[in-house]
Scaffold this motif. Structure first.
Motif, short mmCIF file in Angstrom:
data_model
loop_
_atom_site.label_atom_id
_atom_site.label_comp_id
_atom_site.label_asym_id
_atom_site.label_seq_id
_atom_site.Cartn_x
_atom_site.Cartn_y
_atom_site.Cartn_z
N VAL A 186 0.75 -1.15 -0.04
CA VAL A 186 0.09 -0.02 -0.03
C VAL A 186 1.10 1.30 0.04
N PRO A 187 0.65 2.23 -0.97
CA PRO A 187 1.68 3.43 -1.03
C PRO A 187 1.50 4.35 0.30
N GLU A 188 2.75 4.52 0.59
CA GLU A 188 2.72 5.51 1.61
C GLU A 188 2.23 6.98 1.23
N ALA A 189 1.76 8.00 1.81
CA ALA A 189 1.31 8.92 1.63
C ALA A 189 2.64 10.01 1.37
N GLY A 190 2.50 10.47 0.11
CA GLY A 190 3.54 11.81 -0.19
C GLY A 190 4.55 11.08 -1.04
N LEU A 191 4.94 9.72 -0.87
CA LEU A 191 6.00 9.29 -1.49
C LEU A 191 5.76 8.70 -2.84
N TRP A 192 4.63 8.63 -3.35
CA TRP A 192 4.02 8.10 -4.58
C TRP A 192 3.31 9.07 -5.55
N ILE A 193 3.94 8.87 -6.50
CA ILE A 193 3.30 9.86 -7.67
C ILE A 193 2.07 8.96 -8.55
N LEU A 194 0.97 9.23 -8.37
CA LEU A 194 -0.27 8.77 -8.95
C LEU A 194 -0.25 9.42 -10.51
N GLU A 195 0.09 8.90 -11.63
CA GLU A 195 0.02 9.42 -12.86
C GLU A 195 -1.05 8.66 -13.92
N ILE A 196 -1.81 9.78 -14.48
CA ILE A 196 -2.86 9.34 -15.31
C ILE A 196 -2.34 9.91 -16.82
N HIS A 197 -2.58 9.21 -17.81
CA HIS A 197 -2.44 9.66 -19.10
C HIS A 197 -3.60 9.04 -20.14
N LEU A 198 -4.51 9.74 -20.21
CA LEU A 198 -5.75 9.03 -20.94
C LEU A 198 -5.55 9.39 -22.55
N ILE A 199 -5.72 8.26 -23.51
CA ILE A 199 -5.68 8.69 -24.88
C ILE A 199 -6.88 8.70 -25.47
N CYS A 200 -7.25 9.50 -26.12
CA CYS A 200 -8.61 9.71 -27.07
C CYS A 200 -7.91 9.08 -28.58
N THR A 201 -8.27 8.09 -28.92
CA THR A 201 -7.83 7.71 -30.45
C THR A 201 -8.58 8.39 -31.22
N ALA A 202 -9.80 8.86 -31.31
CA ALA A 202 -10.58 9.54 -32.36
C ALA A 202 -10.01 11.24 -32.42
N SER A 203 -9.54 11.60 -31.49
CA SER A 203 -9.25 13.22 -31.81
C SER A 203 -7.65 12.92 -31.77
N GLY A 204 -6.88 11.97 -31.47
CA GLY A 204 -5.39 11.71 -31.21
C GLY A 204 -4.68 12.78 -30.46
N ARG A 205 -5.30 12.96 -29.27
CA ARG A 205 -4.97 13.71 -28.17
C ARG A 205 -4.90 12.98 -26.99
N GLY A 206 -4.04 13.48 -25.84
CA GLY A 206 -3.97 12.67 -24.61
C GLY A 206 -4.04 13.74 -23.47
N ALA A 207 -4.46 13.43 -22.52
CA ALA A 207 -4.76 14.21 -21.31
C ALA A 207 -3.74 13.68 -20.10
N PHE A 208 -2.72 14.31 -19.44
CA PHE A 208 -1.84 13.92 -18.56
C PHE A 208 -2.17 14.72 -17.17
N ILE A 209 -2.20 13.87 -16.13
CA ILE A 209 -2.12 14.52 -14.86
C ILE A 209 -1.61 13.64 -13.74
N GLU A 210 -0.68 14.19 -12.76
CA GLU A 210 -0.02 13.56 -12.04
C GLU A 210 0.13 14.49 -10.83
N ALA A 211 0.13 13.88 -9.38
CA ALA A 211 0.36 14.48 -8.14
C ALA A 211 0.38 13.23 -7.24
N PRO A 212 0.84 13.63 -6.10
CA PRO A 212 1.38 12.48 -4.89
C PRO A 212 -0.03 12.11 -4.23
N LEU A 213 -0.35 10.69 -4.04
CA LEU A 213 -1.10 10.35 -3.18
C LEU A 213 -1.16 10.76 -1.93
N ALA A 214 -1.82 11.64 -1.40
CA ALA A 214 -1.98 12.30 -0.02
C ALA A 214 -3.13 12.45 0.75
#
Length: 214
Positions: A186-214
């Motif tokens: 189980v990740p400890e708070a502050g020490l791990w970065i949760l990264e999301i990078h969603l891909i839209c194949t229809a538009s050919g674009r991606g959306a990225f967000i990351e921040a520490p679990l806290a």
């Protein structure tokens, strides 16, 4: 996977994160249509320097338009220009007070609904998964199974090479390595970065967000 160095200070880590979040907001406000990625990256470096970042555990990354499909590891065209109405993402990894931060987010410079939906889906996925970590104490491996499931429910794909990672007192890699998606703890708070990078194949674009679990 959750070791830290002898100079680790959780308060300093939290301050570094707050400073990085503020820098992302300032960088986003300074980026305008017609700029190249090279210019956007220069702006990011200047803002981070002004904020007191004397080093980076990874250099700032700016992606415009179709380049948002790419992760920080993939080669990109520095002369790509940001078109009016398109989207862009920011990914920074500054070091403040000897502690690493890692923040990223996606923004748009228009009102296209498809792009707005993609950005909102990425942010909502991050919140859903971080809430699950907080309430259910899931392992890193289970968190990324939930990332894939939540992304699919929104109609998008999570980038297969974006797996989350550690931070800590600089350099964290001396004490701990490994992807969050492979962690059986189980990740400890502050020490791990949760990264999301969603891909839209229809538009050919991606959306990225990351921040520490806290």
């Amino acid at each position: 996977m959750q070791l830290v160095g002898p100079n680790f200070d959780p308060d300093a880590l939290a301050r570094a994160d707050r400073a990085a979040a503020q820098c992302v907001a300032e960088i986003a406000a300074a980026i305008q249509p017609g700029m190249t990625q090279e210019r956007g990256t220069k702006i990011a470096r200047d803002i981070l320097k002004s904020a007191g970042a004397k080093r980076h555990w990874h250099q700032p990354i700016i992606r415009f338009g179709a380049e948002t499909l790419k992760t920080f590891r993939e080669p990109t065209d520095s002369q790509t220009q940001l078109a009016d109405g398109d989207l862009f993402y920011i990914d920074i990894g500054p070091v403040f007070e000897g502690h690493e931060a890692d923040r990223g987010d996606t923004f748009q410079v228009g009102t296209a609904l498809e792009q707005a939906h993609l950005i909102e889906a990425a942010r909502a996925t991050w919140k859903t998964v971080s809430d699950a970590w907080r309430m259910l104490r899931l392992t890193g491996r289970d968190l990324y199974a939930l990332v894939d499931e939540t992304a699919a429910q929104s109609g998008y794909l999570q980038h297969s090479r974006v797996l989350g990672h550690r931070i800590g007192d600089w350099p964290h890699g001396k004490y701990a390595r490994g992807a969050l998606a492979n962690a059986t703890v189980v990740p400890e708070a502050g020490l791990w970065i949760l990264e999301i990078h969603l891909i839209c194949t229809a538009s050919g674009r991606g959306a990225f967000i990351e921040a520490p679990l806290a």
